[in-house]
Design an enzyme around this catalytic site. Structure first.
Site, short mmCIF file in Angstrom:
data_model
loop_
_atom_site.label_atom_id
_atom_site.label_comp_id
_atom_site.label_asym_id
_atom_site.label_seq_id
_atom_site.Cartn_x
_atom_site.Cartn_y
_atom_site.Cartn_z
N ASP A 68 0.82 -1.22 0.00
CA ASP A 68 0.00 0.00 0.00
C ASP A 68 0.85 1.27 0.00
O ASP A 68 2.03 1.24 0.37
CB ASP A 68 -0.88 0.03 1.27
N HIS A 98 3.80 -2.18 3.06
CA HIS A 98 3.82 -0.84 2.45
C HIS A 98 5.09 -0.66 1.63
O HIS A 98 6.19 -0.89 2.16
CB HIS A 98 3.73 0.24 3.54
ZN ZN Z 1 -2.53 3.04 3.34
#
Ligand code: ZN
Length: 493
Positions: free
Chosen positions: A318, A460
Protein backbone atom coordinates in the site's frame (compact mmCIF):
# COMPACT_ATOMS: atom_id res chain seq x y z
CA UNK A 1 107.60 55.86 1.49
CA UNK A 2 108.11 54.17 -1.85
CA UNK A 3 106.63 51.06 -0.52
CA UNK A 4 103.53 52.77 0.63
CA UNK A 5 103.04 54.50 -2.75
CA UNK A 6 103.29 51.21 -4.54
CA UNK A 7 100.94 49.66 -2.16
CA UNK A 8 98.34 52.32 -2.83
CA UNK A 9 98.71 51.95 -6.61
CA UNK A 10 98.28 48.20 -6.38
CA UNK A 11 95.15 48.51 -4.34
CA UNK A 12 93.67 50.99 -6.90
CA UNK A 13 94.37 48.53 -9.75
CA UNK A 14 92.90 45.69 -7.68
CA UNK A 15 89.67 47.56 -7.14
CA UNK A 16 89.31 48.39 -10.84
CA UNK A 17 89.90 44.78 -11.85
CA UNK A 18 87.58 43.46 -9.23
CA UNK A 19 84.73 45.69 -10.41
CA UNK A 20 85.29 44.61 -14.01
CA UNK A 21 85.26 40.91 -13.09
CA UNK A 22 82.15 41.20 -10.92
CA UNK A 23 80.30 43.04 -13.73
CA UNK A 24 81.27 40.39 -16.28
CA UNK A 25 80.22 37.60 -13.92
CA UNK A 26 76.81 39.17 -13.36
CA UNK A 27 76.38 39.65 -17.10
CA UNK A 28 77.25 36.00 -17.72
CA UNK A 29 74.89 34.78 -14.98
CA UNK A 30 72.10 36.97 -16.40
CA UNK A 31 72.61 35.59 -19.90
CA UNK A 32 72.68 31.97 -18.72
CA UNK A 33 69.54 32.47 -16.61
CA UNK A 34 67.67 34.01 -19.54
CA UNK A 35 68.68 31.14 -21.77
CA UNK A 36 67.47 28.58 -19.21
CA UNK A 37 64.20 30.45 -18.82
CA UNK A 38 63.56 30.37 -22.54
CA UNK A 39 64.34 26.69 -22.69
CA UNK A 40 61.98 26.04 -19.78
CA UNK A 41 59.19 27.89 -21.56
CA UNK A 42 59.79 25.93 -24.72
CA UNK A 43 59.62 22.54 -23.01
CA UNK A 44 56.56 23.45 -20.93
CA UNK A 45 54.58 23.64 -24.14
CA UNK A 46 53.54 27.25 -23.69
CA UNK A 47 55.81 28.53 -26.38
CA UNK A 48 56.92 25.26 -27.87
CA UNK A 49 58.40 26.09 -31.26
CA UNK A 50 57.65 22.55 -32.49
CA UNK A 51 53.86 22.79 -31.83
CA UNK A 52 51.89 23.20 -35.03
CA UNK A 53 48.28 24.31 -35.05
CA UNK A 54 46.50 23.77 -38.36
CA UNK A 55 43.12 25.23 -39.25
CA UNK A 56 41.51 23.97 -42.41
CA UNK A 57 38.09 24.42 -44.02
CA UNK A 58 36.54 22.12 -46.62
CA UNK A 59 33.09 21.63 -48.16
CA UNK A 60 31.04 18.80 -46.68
CA UNK A 61 28.88 16.45 -48.72
CA UNK A 62 25.85 18.42 -47.45
CA UNK A 63 25.16 21.55 -49.53
CA UNK A 64 25.79 24.79 -47.68
CA UNK A 65 27.80 23.13 -44.90
CA UNK A 66 31.53 23.49 -44.47
CA UNK A 67 33.73 21.47 -42.12
CA UNK A 68 36.34 23.34 -40.11
CA UNK A 69 39.21 21.30 -38.70
CA UNK A 70 41.65 22.52 -36.05
CA UNK A 71 44.48 20.32 -34.89
CA UNK A 72 47.38 20.83 -32.52
CA UNK A 73 50.22 18.36 -32.12
CA UNK A 74 51.36 19.90 -28.84
CA UNK A 75 53.02 17.23 -26.68
CA UNK A 76 51.09 18.12 -23.54
CA UNK A 77 47.79 19.52 -24.78
CA UNK A 78 47.05 18.13 -28.24
CA UNK A 79 43.63 18.45 -29.79
CA UNK A 80 41.70 17.53 -32.93
CA UNK A 81 38.54 19.54 -33.42
CA UNK A 82 36.00 19.42 -36.21
CA UNK A 83 32.82 21.48 -36.46
CA UNK A 84 30.28 22.68 -39.02
CA UNK A 85 29.95 26.19 -40.42
CA UNK A 86 27.46 27.69 -42.85
CA UNK A 87 26.68 31.04 -44.50
CA UNK A 88 24.49 31.97 -41.50
CA UNK A 89 26.27 34.11 -38.92
CA UNK A 90 24.02 33.30 -35.94
CA UNK A 91 24.54 29.58 -36.34
CA UNK A 92 28.28 29.99 -36.95
CA UNK A 93 28.67 32.14 -33.84
CA UNK A 94 26.84 29.65 -31.63
CA UNK A 95 28.93 26.74 -32.84
CA UNK A 96 32.27 28.53 -32.59
CA UNK A 97 31.40 29.85 -29.16
CA UNK A 98 30.71 26.29 -27.97
CA UNK A 99 33.96 25.05 -29.53
CA UNK A 100 36.07 27.92 -28.13
CA UNK A 101 34.68 27.36 -24.63
CA UNK A 102 35.45 23.64 -24.81
CA UNK A 103 38.98 24.34 -26.04
CA UNK A 104 39.75 27.02 -23.47
CA UNK A 105 38.42 24.91 -20.59
CA UNK A 106 40.63 22.06 -21.71
CA UNK A 107 43.78 24.20 -22.06
CA UNK A 108 43.14 26.02 -18.77
CA UNK A 109 42.61 22.79 -16.85
CA UNK A 110 45.85 21.36 -18.21
CA UNK A 111 47.80 24.51 -17.32
CA UNK A 112 46.40 24.51 -13.80
CA UNK A 113 47.21 20.82 -13.30
CA UNK A 114 50.66 21.47 -14.73
CA UNK A 115 51.35 23.99 -11.97
CA UNK A 116 50.20 21.57 -9.27
CA UNK A 117 51.50 18.22 -10.53
CA UNK A 118 54.33 19.20 -12.85
CA UNK A 119 53.56 16.66 -15.53
CA UNK A 120 50.07 16.56 -16.97
CA UNK A 121 48.98 15.42 -20.40
CA UNK A 122 45.58 15.38 -21.99
CA UNK A 123 43.68 15.00 -25.19
CA UNK A 124 40.67 16.73 -26.68
CA UNK A 125 38.76 15.30 -29.61
CA UNK A 126 35.68 16.97 -31.00
CA UNK A 127 33.97 15.47 -34.02
CA UNK A 128 30.49 15.72 -35.45
CA UNK A 129 27.91 13.78 -37.39
CA UNK A 130 25.34 15.34 -39.71
CA UNK A 131 21.80 13.93 -39.70
CA UNK A 132 19.45 15.26 -42.38
CA UNK A 133 15.65 15.42 -42.16
CA UNK A 134 13.21 15.77 -45.09
CA UNK A 135 12.06 19.17 -43.76
CA UNK A 136 15.52 20.52 -44.70
CA UNK A 137 16.71 20.64 -41.08
CA UNK A 138 20.11 19.20 -40.29
CA UNK A 139 21.01 17.99 -36.82
CA UNK A 140 24.73 18.33 -36.12
CA UNK A 141 25.65 15.93 -33.33
CA UNK A 142 28.86 17.28 -31.81
CA UNK A 143 30.76 14.71 -29.77
CA UNK A 144 33.32 15.97 -27.30
CA UNK A 145 35.74 13.50 -25.78
CA UNK A 146 38.24 14.97 -23.36
CA UNK A 147 40.66 13.43 -20.96
CA UNK A 148 43.29 14.79 -18.67
CA UNK A 149 45.76 12.36 -17.11
CA UNK A 150 43.54 9.47 -18.22
CA UNK A 151 41.68 9.26 -14.90
CA UNK A 152 39.72 12.40 -15.67
CA UNK A 153 37.72 11.52 -18.78
CA UNK A 154 34.58 13.32 -19.85
CA UNK A 155 32.30 12.80 -22.83
CA UNK A 156 29.64 15.21 -23.94
CA UNK A 157 27.16 15.44 -26.78
CA UNK A 158 25.74 18.74 -27.97
CA UNK A 159 23.39 19.01 -30.91
CA UNK A 160 22.96 22.10 -33.11
CA UNK A 161 20.21 22.42 -35.73
CA UNK A 162 20.09 24.40 -38.95
CA UNK A 163 18.15 24.65 -42.15
CA UNK A 164 21.01 25.78 -44.40
CA UNK A 165 18.61 27.31 -46.93
CA UNK A 166 16.60 29.46 -44.54
CA UNK A 167 19.08 29.85 -41.67
CA UNK A 168 16.40 28.64 -39.25
CA UNK A 169 17.58 26.78 -36.19
CA UNK A 170 15.16 24.34 -34.59
CA UNK A 171 14.25 24.12 -30.91
CA UNK A 172 12.29 21.33 -29.22
CA UNK A 173 9.49 23.86 -28.49
CA UNK A 174 9.07 24.55 -32.20
CA UNK A 175 9.17 20.86 -33.01
CA UNK A 176 6.25 20.26 -30.61
CA UNK A 177 4.22 23.38 -31.46
CA UNK A 178 5.12 24.99 -28.12
CA UNK A 179 2.21 23.04 -26.63
CA UNK A 180 2.55 22.27 -22.87
CA UNK A 181 0.38 19.16 -23.28
CA UNK A 182 2.85 17.85 -25.82
CA UNK A 183 5.68 18.55 -23.38
CA UNK A 184 3.87 16.59 -20.70
CA UNK A 185 3.38 13.61 -23.00
CA UNK A 186 6.94 13.83 -24.28
CA UNK A 187 8.32 13.79 -20.73
CA UNK A 188 6.32 10.67 -19.93
CA UNK A 189 7.22 8.87 -23.19
CA UNK A 190 10.95 9.57 -22.84
CA UNK A 191 10.90 8.47 -19.20
CA UNK A 192 9.15 5.20 -19.94
CA UNK A 193 11.51 4.55 -22.84
CA UNK A 194 14.50 4.96 -20.52
CA UNK A 195 12.96 2.69 -17.87
CA UNK A 196 12.29 -0.03 -20.42
CA UNK A 197 15.71 0.19 -22.11
CA UNK A 198 17.55 -3.03 -21.20
CA UNK A 199 20.88 -1.30 -21.84
CA UNK A 200 20.12 1.26 -19.14
CA UNK A 201 17.93 -0.71 -16.74
CA UNK A 202 20.64 -2.33 -14.60
CA UNK A 203 21.99 0.65 -12.72
CA UNK A 204 19.35 3.31 -13.21
CA UNK A 205 18.98 5.87 -10.47
CA UNK A 206 15.22 6.40 -10.84
CA UNK A 207 15.13 9.69 -9.03
CA UNK A 208 17.85 11.08 -11.29
CA UNK A 209 15.95 9.90 -14.36
CA UNK A 210 12.84 11.56 -12.99
CA UNK A 211 14.67 14.87 -12.61
CA UNK A 212 16.41 14.67 -15.99
CA UNK A 213 13.10 14.07 -17.77
CA UNK A 214 10.90 16.54 -15.88
CA UNK A 215 8.43 18.61 -17.88
CA UNK A 216 10.87 21.32 -18.94
CA UNK A 217 11.59 22.10 -22.59
CA UNK A 218 15.25 22.52 -21.68
CA UNK A 219 15.51 18.88 -20.64
CA UNK A 220 14.77 17.84 -24.24
CA UNK A 221 16.65 20.42 -26.29
CA UNK A 222 19.60 18.15 -26.99
CA UNK A 223 17.95 16.11 -29.74
CA UNK A 224 18.71 14.74 -33.19
CA UNK A 225 15.88 14.50 -35.71
CA UNK A 226 15.98 11.79 -38.38
CA UNK A 227 13.22 10.77 -40.78
CA UNK A 228 12.35 7.83 -38.49
CA UNK A 229 13.01 8.90 -34.95
CA UNK A 230 13.97 11.50 -32.41
CA UNK A 231 17.02 10.85 -30.27
CA UNK A 232 17.30 12.72 -26.96
CA UNK A 233 20.77 12.98 -25.43
CA UNK A 234 21.46 13.46 -21.72
CA UNK A 235 24.56 14.26 -19.71
CA UNK A 236 27.02 11.51 -18.94
CA UNK A 237 26.16 10.25 -15.44
CA UNK A 238 22.62 11.66 -15.59
CA UNK A 239 20.95 8.27 -15.06
CA UNK A 240 23.62 6.29 -13.25
CA UNK A 241 27.02 7.09 -11.83
CA UNK A 242 28.94 4.53 -13.90
CA UNK A 243 27.87 5.59 -17.39
CA UNK A 244 30.77 5.55 -19.84
CA UNK A 245 28.88 7.49 -22.52
CA UNK A 246 26.22 10.18 -22.44
CA UNK A 247 22.93 8.19 -22.41
CA UNK A 248 20.17 8.76 -24.95
CA UNK A 249 16.57 7.72 -25.61
CA UNK A 250 15.26 6.92 -29.08
CA UNK A 251 11.58 7.69 -29.77
CA UNK A 252 10.07 6.52 -33.09
CA UNK A 253 8.36 9.47 -34.82
CA UNK A 254 5.34 7.26 -35.38
CA UNK A 255 4.69 7.25 -31.63
CA UNK A 256 4.64 11.04 -31.41
CA UNK A 257 3.45 11.97 -34.89
CA UNK A 258 0.27 13.72 -33.74
CA UNK A 259 2.30 15.89 -31.36
CA UNK A 260 4.72 17.19 -34.01
CA UNK A 261 4.42 20.54 -35.80
CA UNK A 262 2.95 20.05 -39.30
CA UNK A 263 6.20 20.39 -41.26
CA UNK A 264 7.72 17.52 -39.25
CA UNK A 265 4.78 15.12 -39.39
CA UNK A 266 5.31 11.81 -41.19
CA UNK A 267 3.61 11.43 -44.57
CA UNK A 268 0.37 9.44 -44.08
CA UNK A 269 1.38 6.23 -45.83
CA UNK A 270 4.74 6.19 -44.13
CA UNK A 271 3.21 6.60 -40.68
CA UNK A 272 0.98 3.59 -41.35
CA UNK A 273 3.93 1.55 -42.51
CA UNK A 274 5.92 2.45 -39.42
CA UNK A 275 2.89 1.66 -37.32
CA UNK A 276 2.84 -1.83 -38.74
CA UNK A 277 6.58 -2.25 -38.26
CA UNK A 278 6.31 -1.22 -34.61
CA UNK A 279 3.45 -3.63 -34.00
CA UNK A 280 5.55 -6.47 -35.34
CA UNK A 281 8.34 -5.45 -33.02
CA UNK A 282 5.97 -5.32 -30.05
CA UNK A 283 4.77 -8.83 -30.88
CA UNK A 284 8.33 -10.04 -30.94
CA UNK A 285 9.02 -8.51 -27.57
CA UNK A 286 5.88 -10.09 -26.17
CA UNK A 287 6.77 -13.53 -27.37
CA UNK A 288 10.27 -13.19 -25.93
CA UNK A 289 8.76 -12.26 -22.58
CA UNK A 290 6.49 -15.27 -22.74
CA UNK A 291 9.47 -17.48 -23.32
CA UNK A 292 11.11 -16.11 -20.19
CA UNK A 293 8.02 -16.76 -18.10
CA UNK A 294 7.79 -20.38 -19.20
CA UNK A 295 11.45 -21.12 -18.74
CA UNK A 296 11.99 -24.72 -17.61
CA UNK A 297 13.41 -23.70 -14.25
CA UNK A 298 10.07 -22.44 -12.99
CA UNK A 299 7.52 -25.10 -12.35
CA UNK A 300 5.03 -22.96 -10.48
CA UNK A 301 3.56 -21.81 -13.79
CA UNK A 302 2.85 -25.31 -15.00
CA UNK A 303 0.92 -26.40 -11.91
CA UNK A 304 -2.82 -26.47 -12.67
CA UNK A 305 -5.19 -25.34 -9.95
CA UNK A 306 -6.69 -28.52 -8.54
CA UNK A 307 -9.11 -29.05 -5.66
CA UNK A 308 -6.43 -29.88 -3.13
CA UNK A 309 -4.12 -27.35 -4.68
CA UNK A 310 -1.17 -25.75 -2.98
CA UNK A 311 -1.61 -23.20 -0.22
CA UNK A 312 -2.06 -19.70 -1.57
CA UNK A 313 -1.04 -16.31 -0.24
CA UNK A 314 -1.51 -12.77 -1.58
CA UNK A 315 1.13 -10.11 -0.98
CA UNK A 316 -0.17 -6.54 -0.97
CA UNK A 317 1.73 -3.26 -0.93
CA UNK A 318 0.00 0.00 0.00
CA UNK A 319 0.68 3.75 -0.18
CA UNK A 320 3.11 3.74 -3.16
CA UNK A 321 4.40 4.07 -5.75
CA UNK A 322 7.81 5.17 -4.55
CA UNK A 323 10.77 5.56 -6.93
CA UNK A 324 13.21 3.84 -4.61
CA UNK A 325 11.30 1.30 -2.52
CA UNK A 326 8.75 0.13 -5.12
CA UNK A 327 11.51 -0.69 -7.58
CA UNK A 328 13.47 -2.63 -4.96
CA UNK A 329 10.32 -4.58 -4.13
CA UNK A 330 9.72 -5.28 -7.84
CA UNK A 331 13.22 -6.75 -8.09
CA UNK A 332 12.62 -9.11 -5.16
CA UNK A 333 9.19 -10.19 -6.47
CA UNK A 334 10.80 -10.88 -9.84
CA UNK A 335 13.43 -13.08 -8.19
CA UNK A 336 10.65 -15.29 -6.76
CA UNK A 337 8.39 -14.86 -9.79
CA UNK A 338 5.76 -13.75 -7.31
CA UNK A 339 2.78 -11.70 -8.49
CA UNK A 340 1.46 -9.14 -5.97
CA UNK A 341 -1.18 -6.42 -5.66
CA UNK A 342 -0.18 -2.76 -5.32
CA UNK A 343 -2.76 -0.43 -3.75
CA UNK A 344 -1.63 2.92 -5.06
CA UNK A 345 -2.40 6.47 -4.02
CA UNK A 346 -3.57 8.62 -6.95
CA UNK A 347 -1.50 11.57 -5.73
CA UNK A 348 1.65 9.48 -5.86
CA UNK A 349 0.83 8.00 -9.25
CA UNK A 350 0.51 11.58 -10.49
CA UNK A 351 4.02 12.30 -9.21
CA UNK A 352 5.63 8.97 -10.18
CA UNK A 353 3.63 7.72 -13.19
CA UNK A 354 6.64 5.86 -14.53
CA UNK A 355 6.91 3.79 -11.35
CA UNK A 356 3.23 2.84 -11.61
CA UNK A 357 3.98 1.83 -15.19
CA UNK A 358 6.91 -0.34 -14.03
CA UNK A 359 4.58 -2.18 -11.63
CA UNK A 360 2.18 -2.84 -14.51
CA UNK A 361 4.94 -3.90 -16.89
CA UNK A 362 6.17 -6.37 -14.26
CA UNK A 363 2.73 -8.02 -14.40
CA UNK A 364 1.26 -7.15 -10.98
CA UNK A 365 -2.34 -6.37 -10.06
CA UNK A 366 -3.16 -2.68 -9.66
CA UNK A 367 -5.39 -1.55 -6.77
CA UNK A 368 -6.97 1.76 -5.75
CA UNK A 369 -6.07 3.20 -2.33
CA UNK A 370 -7.69 6.68 -2.83
CA UNK A 371 -6.03 9.95 -3.85
CA UNK A 372 -5.03 11.45 -0.48
CA UNK A 373 -5.39 8.55 2.02
CA UNK A 374 -8.31 9.96 4.08
CA UNK A 375 -10.67 8.11 6.42
CA UNK A 376 -13.45 7.87 3.83
CA UNK A 377 -16.15 7.39 6.49
CA UNK A 378 -15.70 11.05 7.45
CA UNK A 379 -16.19 12.41 3.92
CA UNK A 380 -19.24 13.39 1.88
CA UNK A 381 -20.43 11.04 -0.83
CA UNK A 382 -19.09 13.43 -3.51
CA UNK A 383 -15.67 13.54 -1.85
CA UNK A 384 -15.57 9.74 -1.51
CA UNK A 385 -16.40 9.38 -5.19
CA UNK A 386 -13.77 11.85 -6.32
CA UNK A 387 -11.12 10.20 -4.09
CA UNK A 388 -11.85 6.82 -5.67
CA UNK A 389 -12.68 7.78 -9.26
CA UNK A 390 -9.75 10.16 -9.79
CA UNK A 391 -7.38 7.49 -8.54
CA UNK A 392 -8.77 4.80 -10.82
CA UNK A 393 -8.57 7.26 -13.72
CA UNK A 394 -4.92 8.18 -13.25
CA UNK A 395 -3.76 4.60 -12.65
CA UNK A 396 -5.51 3.40 -15.80
CA UNK A 397 -4.33 6.41 -17.81
CA UNK A 398 -0.67 6.01 -16.81
CA UNK A 399 -0.44 2.23 -16.98
CA UNK A 400 -3.07 1.24 -19.55
CA UNK A 401 -4.21 -1.51 -17.16
CA UNK A 402 -7.58 -1.84 -15.37
CA UNK A 403 -7.78 -1.29 -11.65
CA UNK A 404 -9.29 -4.47 -10.23
CA UNK A 405 -9.43 -3.99 -6.45
CA UNK A 406 -10.05 -1.27 -3.88
CA UNK A 407 -8.63 -0.92 -0.38
CA UNK A 408 -9.87 1.91 1.87
CA UNK A 409 -7.14 3.65 3.89
CA UNK A 410 -6.85 2.24 7.45
CA UNK A 411 -9.32 -0.45 6.33
CA UNK A 412 -11.93 2.10 7.39
CA UNK A 413 -15.16 1.23 5.60
CA UNK A 414 -18.92 1.39 6.12
CA UNK A 415 -21.95 0.81 3.91
CA UNK A 416 -21.82 4.36 2.45
CA UNK A 417 -18.21 3.97 1.39
CA UNK A 418 -18.79 0.47 0.07
CA UNK A 419 -21.67 1.57 -2.16
CA UNK A 420 -19.57 4.25 -3.91
CA UNK A 421 -17.56 1.80 -5.95
CA UNK A 422 -18.13 -1.34 -7.96
CA UNK A 423 -14.56 -2.48 -7.30
CA UNK A 424 -14.17 -5.47 -4.96
CA UNK A 425 -12.99 -4.33 -1.53
CA UNK A 426 -9.81 -6.05 -0.38
CA UNK A 427 -8.83 -5.88 3.29
CA UNK A 428 -6.22 -8.20 4.89
CA UNK A 429 -5.78 -10.74 7.65
CA UNK A 430 -2.03 -10.53 8.24
CA UNK A 431 -0.87 -7.07 9.29
CA UNK A 432 2.94 -6.94 9.30
CA UNK A 433 2.82 -3.54 11.09
CA UNK A 434 5.82 -2.61 8.93
CA UNK A 435 4.85 1.08 9.05
CA UNK A 436 5.08 1.01 12.86
CA UNK A 437 8.19 -0.95 13.86
CA UNK A 438 10.40 -0.45 10.74
CA UNK A 439 12.06 -3.74 11.59
CA UNK A 440 12.80 -6.16 8.72
CA UNK A 441 13.02 -9.28 10.92
CA UNK A 442 9.79 -8.42 12.76
CA UNK A 443 7.91 -8.62 9.43
CA UNK A 444 9.05 -12.22 9.02
CA UNK A 445 8.09 -13.09 12.62
CA UNK A 446 4.54 -11.84 12.12
CA UNK A 447 4.22 -13.60 8.76
CA UNK A 448 5.45 -16.86 10.34
CA UNK A 449 2.91 -16.62 13.15
CA UNK A 450 -0.19 -15.51 11.23
CA UNK A 451 -0.07 -16.69 7.60
CA UNK A 452 -2.42 -19.49 6.52
CA UNK A 453 -3.84 -20.73 3.23
CA UNK A 454 -5.74 -17.86 1.59
CA UNK A 455 -4.06 -15.12 3.67
CA UNK A 456 -3.72 -11.56 2.45
CA UNK A 457 -0.57 -9.94 3.83
CA UNK A 458 -0.43 -6.16 4.29
CA UNK A 459 2.83 -4.33 3.68
CA UNK A 460 3.82 -0.84 2.45
CA UNK A 461 6.11 -0.08 -0.48
CA UNK A 462 7.31 3.19 1.03
CA UNK A 463 9.58 1.94 3.84
CA UNK A 464 13.17 0.81 3.31
CA UNK A 465 12.76 -1.73 6.15
CA UNK A 466 9.94 -3.43 4.21
CA UNK A 467 12.11 -3.82 1.11
CA UNK A 468 14.96 -5.07 3.33
CA UNK A 469 12.78 -7.73 4.98
CA UNK A 470 10.90 -8.93 1.90
CA UNK A 471 13.38 -11.44 0.54
CA UNK A 472 13.31 -13.44 3.80
CA UNK A 473 9.49 -13.38 3.83
CA UNK A 474 9.25 -14.70 0.26
CA UNK A 475 11.90 -17.32 0.88
CA UNK A 476 10.04 -18.54 3.98
CA UNK A 477 6.63 -18.68 2.26
CA UNK A 478 8.05 -20.46 -0.77
CA UNK A 479 9.75 -23.06 1.44
CA UNK A 480 6.45 -23.56 3.26
CA UNK A 481 4.89 -24.48 -0.09
CA UNK A 482 2.85 -21.32 -0.62
CA UNK A 483 1.99 -20.15 -4.11
CA UNK A 484 1.87 -16.39 -4.60
CA UNK A 485 -1.35 -15.02 -6.11
CA UNK A 486 -3.05 -11.65 -6.47
CA UNK A 487 -5.70 -10.38 -4.08
CA UNK A 488 -8.39 -10.85 -6.74
CA UNK A 489 -7.52 -14.52 -7.06
CA UNK A 490 -8.11 -14.96 -3.32
CA UNK A 491 -11.33 -12.89 -3.35
CA UNK A 492 -12.75 -14.71 -6.35
CA UNK A 493 -12.36 -18.18 -4.94
ZN1 ZN B 1 -2.53 3.04 3.34
Amino acid sequence: MKRSQRKRRISWIDVTFSIAIITLTFAAIYLITQKTKNEALATSGKENVTTVIIVDTIDSSYPGIKIVTETSNDAISPFAIQYPQSVHQDFNDEVTSYIETAKQQYLTTINQQQEVNGKTAGELNISFETVPHDSGIYSFIIKKDRFIDKSNQKKEIHVFHLNPETGNQLTVEQLFNEDPNNLKQLSSIVRNTIYKDPMLQENLDLQNVHIATEELWNNFNNFALTNDHLRFYFQQGAFSADELEPPFAVIPLKEINTMLADEFKLPLDESQMTDHATKTLENEIESTENKEVTNPGSESNTIDPIVDGPKRVALTFDDGPDPKITTQILDILKKYEAPATFFMLGSRVEYYPEIAKLVQVAGHELGNHTWTHPDLRKLSVEKIQSEINQTTAIIEQETGQKVTAFRPPYGAINQTVRSQTSLPVALWDVDTLDWQHHNPTKILEIVKQQTKDGSIILMHDIHQSTADGLDAVLSFLQNEGYVFVTVSEILNK
